[in-house]
Design an enzyme around this catalytic site. Structure first.
Site, PDB file in Angstrom:
ATOM      1  N   ASP A   1      42.160  37.032  41.796  1.00  0.00           N
ATOM      2  CA  ASP A   1      42.851  37.566  42.970  1.00  0.00           C
ATOM      3  C   ASP A   1      42.087  37.252  44.258  1.00  0.00           C
ATOM      4  O   ASP A   1      40.942  37.645  44.412  1.00  0.00           O
ATOM      5  CB  ASP A   1      43.062  39.073  42.827  1.00  0.00           C
TER       6      ASP A   1
ATOM      7  N   ASN B   1      37.963  40.895  37.793  1.00  0.00           N
ATOM      8  CA  ASN B   1      37.962  42.353  37.692  1.00  0.00           C
ATOM      9  C   ASN B   1      39.413  42.806  37.705  1.00  0.00           C
ATOM     10  O   ASN B   1      40.186  42.375  38.568  1.00  0.00           O
ATOM     11  CB  ASN B   1      37.241  42.994  38.887  1.00  0.00           C
ATOM     12  N   GLN B   2      39.774  43.661  36.773  1.00  0.00           N
ATOM     13  CA  GLN B   2      41.147  44.182  36.699  1.00  0.00           C
ATOM     14  C   GLN B   2      41.117  45.708  36.578  1.00  0.00           C
ATOM     15  O   GLN B   2      41.535  46.283  35.575  1.00  0.00           O
ATOM     16  CB  GLN B   2      41.887  43.531  35.522  1.00  0.00           C
TER      17      GLN B   2
ATOM     18  N   ASP C   1      36.234  35.002  46.460  1.00  0.00           N
ATOM     19  CA  ASP C   1      36.632  35.360  47.827  1.00  0.00           C
ATOM     20  C   ASP C   1      35.909  36.588  48.359  1.00  0.00           C
ATOM     21  O   ASP C   1      36.057  36.932  49.522  1.00  0.00           O
ATOM     22  CB  ASP C   1      38.153  35.586  47.915  1.00  0.00           C
ATOM     23  N   LYS C   2      35.123  37.250  47.499  1.00  0.00           N
ATOM     24  CA  LYS C   2      34.441  38.476  47.922  1.00  0.00           C
ATOM     25  C   LYS C   2      32.945  38.380  47.615  1.00  0.00           C
ATOM     26  O   LYS C   2      32.529  37.639  46.734  1.00  0.00           O
ATOM     27  CB  LYS C   2      35.037  39.679  47.202  1.00  0.00           C
TER      28      LYS C   2
ATOM     29  N   TYR D   1      46.790  44.795  43.505  1.00  0.00           N
ATOM     30  CA  TYR D   1      46.995  44.900  42.065  1.00  0.00           C
ATOM     31  C   TYR D   1      48.144  44.028  41.562  1.00  0.00           C
ATOM     32  O   TYR D   1      49.189  44.521  41.161  1.00  0.00           O
ATOM     33  CB  TYR D   1      47.199  46.367  41.660  1.00  0.00           C
TER      34      TYR D   1
ATOM     35  N   GLU E   1      45.696  37.225  47.630  1.00  0.00           N
ATOM     36  CA  GLU E   1      45.346  38.638  47.421  1.00  0.00           C
ATOM     37  C   GLU E   1      46.494  39.543  47.833  1.00  0.00           C
ATOM     38  O   GLU E   1      47.016  39.464  48.936  1.00  0.00           O
ATOM     39  CB  GLU E   1      44.097  38.985  48.241  1.00  0.00           C
ATOM     40  N   LYS E   2      46.912  40.372  46.887  1.00  0.00           N
ATOM     41  CA  LYS E   2      47.881  41.444  47.126  1.00  0.00           C
ATOM     42  C   LYS E   2      47.371  42.623  46.313  1.00  0.00           C
ATOM     43  O   LYS E   2      46.562  42.442  45.406  1.00  0.00           O
ATOM     44  CB  LYS E   2      49.284  41.043  46.648  1.00  0.00           C
TER      45      LYS E   2
ATOM     46  N   ASP F   1      37.121  33.283  40.438  1.00  0.00           N
ATOM     47  CA  ASP F   1      37.727  34.597  40.572  1.00  0.00           C
ATOM     48  C   ASP F   1      39.241  34.384  40.550  1.00  0.00           C
ATOM     49  O   ASP F   1      39.720  33.277  40.830  1.00  0.00           O
ATOM     50  CB  ASP F   1      37.267  35.207  41.903  1.00  0.00           C
TER      51      ASP F   1
END
Length: 162
Positions: free
Chosen positions: A15, A56-57, A133-134, A24, A21-22, A13
Site C-alpha cells: 500500500d 503490514n495488514q 513509501d513510509k 485499508y 494508498e487508500k 511494500d
C-alpha cells in the site's frame, strides 16, 4: 553459503508503493496500481532479482477485513502481475497490530518478513533492494541489513528505477 552465492531480491511494500494508498485496501475495486510500477518491477526482474511483497495488514487485526479477504485481493494482484509478465516470488504479510494482538517480529519496521524471505530463498542482504513509501518500510530494510533502501516517491518522481 556465503553472500556471493545468494540471490538478490527486490522487497516491495504494497500500500502506497505497488498500489495507491487508500485507507485499508482489501477490495479489488479499490486497488489501483501505481503508475509506472510494472515497468519498475520488470527492470529488477530482468536484472535477475527475486520479487517479494512485504506488507503490514493491520486491518485484519482491527477487524476491517479477514485474512480470506486479503488472500482474495492478493491472488487477484498476483494475477495482474502475471498478465504483465511479472512473477512475484512470494508475498509476506503481517496481520498484527501491537495494540490489539501484541508486539510481533513481522510488523514493519521490524525485519521479520524480510528475514523470513532471506532464510527461505537464500537471499543476499547486501545485493538486495527495498522500496517503500513510509519511514517504517525503510527502517525495516535497514534493520534487516538490506543494501539499498529507497522511497517510491523519489523513484517515480525522477523516473529512475535504480
Amino acid at each position: 553459503m556465503n553472500d556471493q552465492q545468494t540471490q538478490k531480491a527486490l522487497f516491495l511494500d504494497r500500500d502506497g508503493t505497488i498500489n495507491i494508498e487508500k485507507n485499508y485496501v482489501w477490495k479489488i475495486e479499490d486497488f489501483e496500481f501505481q503508475p509506472g510500477i510494472f515497468n519498475l518491477i520488470k527492470e529488477y526482474q530482468s536484472a535477475g532479482f527475486l520479487i517479494f511483497v512485504i506488507t503490514n495488514q493491520s486491518g485484519i487485526a482491527r477487524g476491517f477485513y479477514t485474512e480470506n479477504d486479503f488472500k482474495i485481493l492478493n491472488d487477484w494482484m498476483l494475477d495482474q502481475f502475471k498478465i504483465n509478465g511479472i512473477e512475484i516470488t512470494k508475498v509476506y504479510y503481517c496481520p498484527h497490530h501491537p495494540e490489539i494482538t501484541g508486539k510481533c517480529t513481522c510488523r514493519k519496521p521490524q525485519p521479520g518478513m524480510i528475514n523470513q524471505a532471506i532464510d527461505e530463498f537464500n537471499v543476499s542482504r547486501v545485493k538486495s533492494v527495498l522500496i517503500g513509501d513510509k519511514k517504517r518500510d525503510i527502517l525495516a530494510g535497514e534493520n534487516a541489513g538490506i543494501g539499498k533502501n529507497l522511497y517510491i516517491q523519489n523513484i517515480l518522481d525522477k523516473g529512475s528505477f535504480k
